[in-house]
Enzyme design. Structure first.
Site, short mmCIF file in Angstrom:
data_model
loop_
_atom_site.label_atom_id
_atom_site.label_comp_id
_atom_site.label_asym_id
_atom_site.label_seq_id
_atom_site.Cartn_x
_atom_site.Cartn_y
_atom_site.Cartn_z
N GLY A 187 21.16 15.79 -16.66
CA GLY A 187 20.16 16.38 -15.77
C GLY A 187 19.68 15.40 -14.72
O GLY A 187 19.31 14.28 -15.04
N SER A 188 19.71 15.78 -13.44
CA SER A 188 19.42 14.80 -12.40
C SER A 188 19.34 15.46 -11.03
O SER A 188 19.23 16.67 -10.91
CB SER A 188 20.52 13.73 -12.40
OG SER A 188 21.80 14.34 -12.43
#
Length: 231
Positions: A187-188
């Site tokens: 996640g980013s």
């Protein structure tokens, strides 16, 4: 042998240790409890899915800027580029791409050109969907000059879950559009900064495909012809 090489190619190397660890734990759990073993197998399968590294059909043209990541175009606004790159107080167009845990997390070069500078900035781990993540979160900033002489910036940003940024670039590297250059785990967000007068070809809320979706066209005022290459 080619089949084994192809298998490893479709999984990013950053995932090897995680996949092996999940598989080992799954085996140990299965020896004690079948249901726990099944849960472990599901977790292992998800880990393989997360670290997938698919080929993409990359549009090839010196005029084009393509998405460096899969995800949702969360925001398009004028903003200052990361100060550590020394570009001064000149605003640029920032295109922010948010990656959830189900997106491909391998990052790709957005344009043909040369890497001018890189800077890693340790920081916090706010939710990557928040605007302040661009300023305060851990990030890896890259400044490049495109083949057309335009300076653009792309930034890997860690998120609430992502705690590991991998960037394989070095200053002075000659790079090609769509080449893989790194990954952000779990996640980013990736920001792309472009000159203010750049013709954008994406809009907020659009789904972007890393290595394929065209973000901008520096030659938009003229007819631009380009071909596709699988990478």
């Amino acid at each position: 042998m080619k089949q084994y090489n192809d298998l490893f190619k479709i999984i990013h190397r950053e995932g090897y240790i995680f996949i092996a660890s999940f598989a080992l734990v799954s085996f140990l759990l299965a020896s004690f409890n079948e249901k726990l073993g099944c849960i472990g197998c599901i977790a292992t399968a998800w880990c393989i899915y997360f670290f997938r590294n698919p080929d993409r059909f990359v549009p090839i043209s010196d005029d084009l800027v393509i998405s460096p990541a899969d995800g949702i175009i969360q925001e398009i606004k004028e903003a200052l580029p990361p100060p550590e790159l020394g570009l001064g107080d000149v605003e640029m167009i920032r295109v922010s791409i948010f990656l959830n845990i189900f997106n491909v997390h391998v990052n790709r070069i957005p344009a043909n050109g040369k890497i001018l500078a890189l800077h890693y900035n340790p920081g916090k781990f706010f939710n990557a969907s928040l605007d302040k993540a661009s300023i305060y979160n851990e990030r890896q900033s890259v400044l490049m000059e495109t083949a057309q002489g335009q300076k653009i910036v792309f930034v890997q940003i860690a998120g609430l879950i992502a705690r590991r940024i991998v960037c394989d670039l070095e200053e002075g590297n000659e790079v090609k559009t769509g080449e893989r250059y790194g990954i952000i785990r779990f996640g980013s967000r990736v920001d792309v900064y472009l000159p203010l007068k750049t013709a954008l070809l994406v809009s907020k809320g659009q789904t972007a495909i890393g290595g394929e979706t065209i973000i901008a066209d520096f030659g938009r005022k003229k007819t631009t012809e380009f071909k596709f290459e699988r990478k």
